[in-house]
Design a protein around this motif. Structure first.
Motif, PDB file in Angstrom:
ATOM      1  N   ASP A  53     -23.034   9.350  68.408  1.00  7.65           N
ATOM      2  CA  ASP A  53     -23.849  10.387  69.027  1.00  7.65           C
ATOM      3  C   ASP A  53     -24.196  11.522  68.067  1.00  7.65           C
ATOM      4  O   ASP A  53     -24.891  12.454  68.453  1.00  7.65           O
ATOM      5  N   LEU A  54     -23.717  11.451  66.845  1.00  8.12           N
ATOM      6  CA  LEU A  54     -23.971  12.513  65.879  1.00  8.12           C
ATOM      7  C   LEU A  54     -25.439  12.604  65.517  1.00  8.12           C
ATOM      8  O   LEU A  54     -26.104  11.598  65.326  1.00  8.12           O
ATOM      9  N   GLN A  55     -25.897  13.817  65.392  1.00  6.55           N
ATOM     10  CA  GLN A  55     -27.233  14.057  64.872  1.00  6.55           C
ATOM     11  C   GLN A  55     -27.043  14.548  63.441  1.00  6.55           C
ATOM     12  O   GLN A  55     -26.566  15.663  63.215  1.00  6.55           O
ATOM     13  N   ILE A  56     -27.383  13.689  62.481  1.00  4.25           N
ATOM     14  CA  ILE A  56     -27.260  14.030  61.065  1.00  4.25           C
ATOM     15  C   ILE A  56     -28.648  13.973  60.465  1.00  4.25           C
ATOM     16  O   ILE A  56     -29.335  12.954  60.585  1.00  4.25           O
ATOM     17  N   ASP A  57     -29.052  15.070  59.850  1.00  7.00           N
ATOM     18  CA  ASP A  57     -30.369  15.078  59.217  1.00  7.00           C
ATOM     19  C   ASP A  57     -30.374  16.010  58.022  1.00  7.00           C
ATOM     20  O   ASP A  57     -29.330  16.509  57.607  1.00  7.00           O
ATOM     21  N   ARG A  58     -31.559  16.262  57.494  1.00  4.69           N
ATOM     22  CA  ARG A  58     -31.725  17.149  56.336  1.00  4.69           C
ATOM     23  C   ARG A  58     -31.589  18.600  56.777  1.00  4.69           C
ATOM     24  O   ARG A  58     -32.048  18.961  57.853  1.00  4.69           O
ATOM     25  N   PRO A  59     -31.020  19.422  55.915  1.00  9.06           N
ATOM     26  CA  PRO A  59     -30.990  20.854  56.245  1.00  9.06           C
ATOM     27  C   PRO A  59     -32.376  21.466  56.112  1.00  9.06           C
ATOM     28  O   PRO A  59     -33.226  20.971  55.370  1.00  9.06           O
ATOM     29  N   ARG A  60     -32.578  22.528  56.880  1.00 11.50           N
ATOM     30  CA  ARG A  60     -33.806  23.335  56.801  1.00 11.50           C
ATOM     31  C   ARG A  60     -33.417  24.716  56.273  1.00 11.50           C
ATOM     32  O   ARG A  60     -32.258  25.123  56.405  1.00 11.50           O
ATOM     33  N   VAL A  61     -34.376  25.430  55.726  1.00 11.31           N
ATOM     34  CA  VAL A  61     -34.082  26.765  55.201  1.00 11.31           C
ATOM     35  C   VAL A  61     -33.386  27.615  56.264  1.00 11.31           C
ATOM     36  O   VAL A  61     -32.440  28.349  55.963  1.00 11.31           O
ATOM     37  N   ALA A  62     -33.805  27.501  57.503  1.00 10.37           N
ATOM     38  CA  ALA A  62     -33.200  28.279  58.589  1.00 10.37           C
ATOM     39  C   ALA A  62     -31.714  27.952  58.782  1.00 10.37           C
ATOM     40  O   ALA A  62     -30.999  28.722  59.426  1.00 10.37           O
ATOM     41  N   ASP A  63     -31.234  26.842  58.218  1.00 11.07           N
ATOM     42  CA  ASP A  63     -29.817  26.466  58.322  1.00 11.07           C
ATOM     43  C   ASP A  63     -28.950  27.139  57.265  1.00 11.07           C
ATOM     44  O   ASP A  63     -27.721  27.077  57.336  1.00 11.07           O
ATOM     45  N   GLY A  64     -29.570  27.763  56.264  1.00 10.81           N
ATOM     46  CA  GLY A  64     -28.815  28.312  55.146  1.00 10.81           C
ATOM     47  C   GLY A  64     -27.702  29.258  55.554  1.00 10.81           C
ATOM     48  O   GLY A  64     -26.587  29.182  55.029  1.00 10.81           O
ATOM     49  N   ALA A  65     -27.963  30.158  56.489  1.00 11.77           N
ATOM     50  CA  ALA A  65     -26.936  31.107  56.926  1.00 11.77           C
ATOM     51  C   ALA A  65     -25.765  30.385  57.581  1.00 11.77           C
ATOM     52  O   ALA A  65     -24.601  30.737  57.347  1.00 11.77           O
ATOM     53  N   ALA A  66     -26.047  29.370  58.372  1.00 10.97           N
ATOM     54  CA  ALA A  66     -24.971  28.615  59.029  1.00 10.97           C
ATOM     55  C   ALA A  66     -24.128  27.869  57.991  1.00 10.97           C
ATOM     56  O   ALA A  66     -22.898  27.817  58.108  1.00 10.97           O
ATOM     57  N   LEU A  67     -24.764  27.307  56.964  1.00  9.50           N
ATOM     58  CA  LEU A  67     -24.012  26.619  55.919  1.00  9.50           C
ATOM     59  C   LEU A  67     -23.114  27.602  55.177  1.00  9.50           C
ATOM     60  O   LEU A  67     -21.958  27.300  54.879  1.00  9.50           O
ATOM     61  N   TRP A  68     -23.640  28.789  54.890  1.00  8.26           N
ATOM     62  CA  TRP A  68     -22.838  29.810  54.224  1.00  8.26           C
ATOM     63  C   TRP A  68     -21.613  30.159  55.065  1.00  8.26           C
ATOM     64  O   TRP A  68     -20.497  30.242  54.558  1.00  8.26           O
ATOM     65  N   ARG A  69     -21.824  30.348  56.380  1.00 13.01           N
ATOM     66  CA  ARG A  69     -20.700  30.681  57.267  1.00 13.01           C
ATOM     67  C   ARG A  69     -19.678  29.541  57.325  1.00 13.01           C
ATOM     68  O   ARG A  69     -18.472  29.780  57.324  1.00 13.01           O
ATOM     69  N   LEU A  70     -20.162  28.290  57.382  1.00  6.24           N
ATOM     70  CA  LEU A  70     -19.238  27.155  57.396  1.00  6.24           C
ATOM     71  C   LEU A  70     -18.407  27.108  56.121  1.00  6.24           C
ATOM     72  O   LEU A  70     -17.197  26.851  56.166  1.00  6.24           O
ATOM     73  N   ALA A  71     -19.040  27.344  54.981  1.00  8.32           N
ATOM     74  CA  ALA A  71     -18.303  27.361  53.709  1.00  8.32           C
ATOM     75  C   ALA A  71     -17.280  28.497  53.705  1.00  8.32           C
ATOM     76  O   ALA A  71     -16.121  28.312  53.328  1.00  8.32           O
ATOM     77  N   ARG A  72     -17.713  29.683  54.142  1.00  4.04           N
ATOM     78  CA  ARG A  72     -16.812  30.845  54.190  1.00  4.04           C
ATOM     79  C   ARG A  72     -15.615  30.561  55.100  1.00  4.04           C
ATOM     80  O   ARG A  72     -14.466  30.811  54.740  1.00  4.04           O
ATOM     81  N   ASP A  73     -15.902  30.035  56.277  1.00  6.82           N
ATOM     82  CA  ASP A  73     -14.850  29.822  57.266  1.00  6.82           C
ATOM     83  C   ASP A  73     -13.928  28.654  56.925  1.00  6.82           C
ATOM     84  O   ASP A  73     -12.856  28.527  57.520  1.00  6.82           O
ATOM     85  N   SER A  74     -14.321  27.822  55.986  1.00  9.43           N
ATOM     86  CA  SER A  74     -13.471  26.692  55.594  1.00  9.43           C
ATOM     87  C   SER A  74     -12.189  27.175  54.923  1.00  9.43           C
ATOM     88  O   SER A  74     -11.177  26.500  54.963  1.00  9.43           O
ATOM     89  N   ARG A  75     -12.243  28.332  54.288  1.00 12.70           N
ATOM     90  CA  ARG A  75     -11.109  28.904  53.558  1.00 12.70           C
ATOM     91  C   ARG A  75     -10.607  27.991  52.449  1.00 12.70           C
ATOM     92  O   ARG A  75      -9.512  28.168  51.941  1.00 12.70           O
ATOM     93  N   VAL A  76     -11.405  26.991  52.090  1.00 15.57           N
ATOM     94  CA  VAL A  76     -11.039  26.062  51.017  1.00 15.57           C
ATOM     95  C   VAL A  76     -12.131  26.023  49.950  1.00 15.57           C
ATOM     96  O   VAL A  76     -11.837  25.988  48.764  1.00 15.57           O
ATOM     97  N   LEU A  77     -13.371  26.043  50.365  1.00 16.64           N
ATOM     98  CA  LEU A  77     -14.485  25.926  49.430  1.00 16.64           C
ATOM     99  C   LEU A  77     -14.695  27.216  48.650  1.00 16.64           C
ATOM    100  O   LEU A  77     -14.451  28.310  49.168  1.00 16.64           O
ATOM    101  N   ASP A  78     -15.185  27.060  47.419  1.00 13.30           N
ATOM    102  CA  ASP A  78     -15.656  28.228  46.688  1.00 13.30           C
ATOM    103  C   ASP A  78     -16.907  28.711  47.412  1.00 13.30           C
ATOM    104  O   ASP A  78     -17.839  27.931  47.634  1.00 13.30           O
ATOM    105  N   LEU A  79     -16.923  29.970  47.782  1.00 12.96           N
ATOM    106  CA  LEU A  79     -18.060  30.511  48.513  1.00 12.96           C
ATOM    107  C   LEU A  79     -19.121  30.992  47.543  1.00 12.96           C
ATOM    108  O   LEU A  79     -18.866  31.846  46.692  1.00 12.96           O
ATOM    109  N   ASN A  80     -20.307  30.439  47.655  1.00 12.58           N
ATOM    110  CA  ASN A  80     -21.450  30.864  46.856  1.00 12.58           C
ATOM    111  C   ASN A  80     -22.183  31.965  47.623  1.00 12.58           C
ATOM    112  O   ASN A  80     -21.899  32.215  48.782  1.00 12.58           O
ATOM    113  N   SER A  81     -23.155  32.586  46.985  1.00 16.61           N
ATOM    114  CA  SER A  81     -23.913  33.633  47.665  1.00 16.61           C
ATOM    115  C   SER A  81     -24.712  33.025  48.818  1.00 16.61           C
ATOM    116  O   SER A  81     -25.071  31.837  48.794  1.00 16.61           O
ATOM    117  N   SER A  82     -25.004  33.843  49.814  1.00 18.80           N
ATOM    118  CA  SER A  82     -25.819  33.353  50.934  1.00 18.80           C
ATOM    119  C   SER A  82     -27.180  32.897  50.433  1.00 18.80           C
ATOM    120  O   SER A  82     -27.752  31.929  50.941  1.00 18.80           O
TER     121      SER A  82
END
Length: 178
Positions: A7-36
Motif C-alpha cells: 500500500d506504500l506510495q513511493i515516488d519522486r520528491p518534489r521541491v515542496a517536499d524539501g522542508a519535510a525531508l529536512w525535518r525527517l533528517a533532523r528528527d532521525s538524530r542519526v543523519l548528518d543534517l544538511n542545510s534546509s
C-alpha cells in the motif's frame, strides 16, 4: 513484500517536499543534517535518483536521496535514508531502496551498482544495505572511504563505503561486460 508495503506510495520528491525531508533528517538524530536549502535543491536537481514514501495525505514520512556518480554513471550513490519514527520497523526503508533502484535501472539500464557510506555504529543502515545486497543476489564490498581525521568539524566516525553489485536491471538484464 508485506501488505503495508504493497500500500506504500513511493515516488519522486518534489521541491515542496524539501522542508519535510529536512525535518525527517533532523528528527532521525542519526543523519548528518544538511542545510534546509540543500534539501530543496536535492528535490529539484536529484528527484530522478531519489524517492519519498508518502502517507494517505501525500505527506512524506520517509526518503532516500541519491545521485549518479559523475565519473561512474553506472553507480547510484545513496546519500541519505530516513523514515519517521512512527513508521519504523515496517521495512519501509527497504521498500523505498528497492523501488528507487528499480526505477533508476529501468530509466538507465547501464546502472548496475549501488554505493553508500555508513558510519560503523549505524547498525540499522548496515542491516538495510546488507539485506539489499542479499535480496538482489549481489556482491557486497566494504572499505573505509573517509577516515575520521578527514572531517574538519569535530569528532566524526569514519565513513565506510558499501559497494553493491553487479545488480541486475529492473528488466532482468545483466550489466554490460566491462
Amino acid at each position: 513484500m508485506t501488505a503495508a508495503q504493497a500500500d506504500l506510495q513511493i515516488d519522486r520528491p518534489r521541491v515542496a517536499d524539501g522542508a519535510a525531508l529536512w525535518r525527517l533528517a533532523r528528527d532521525s538524530r542519526v543523519l548528518d543534517l544538511n542545510s534546509s536549502y540543500s534539501y530543496l535543491l536535492w528535490c529539484r536537481d536529484f528527484a530522478a535518483t531519489s524517492a519519498v514514501a508518502r502517507d494517505e495525505h501525500g505527506d512524506p514520512f520517509g526518503f532516500v536521496t541519491g545521485y549518479l556518480r559523475p565519473e561512474r554513471p553506472d553507480t547510484l550513490l545513496i546519500w541519505q535514508v530516513a523514515v519517521d519514527e512512527a513508521y519504523r520497523g515496517r521495512r519501509i526503508a527497504a521498500a523505498m531502496l528497492d523501488a528507487l533502484f528499480a526505477r533508476v535501472a529501468a530509466e538507465r539500464p547501464a546502472v548496475h551498482t549501488v554505493e553508500t557510506t555508513i558510519a560503523p555504529d549505524n547498525s540499522a543502515s548496515r542491516r538495510l544495505f546488507t539485506s539489499f545486497a542479499e535480496r538482489h543476489g549481489a556482491r557486497l564490498e566494504r572499505e573505509v572511504l573517509f577516515d575520521a581525521g578527514l572531517f574538519p568539524d569535530g569528532p566524526h566516525d569514519p565513513e565506510v563505503l558499501y559497494r553493491i553489485g553487479p545488480l541486475t536491471s529492473a528488466t532482468g538484464t545483466p550489466p554490460p561486460a566491462p
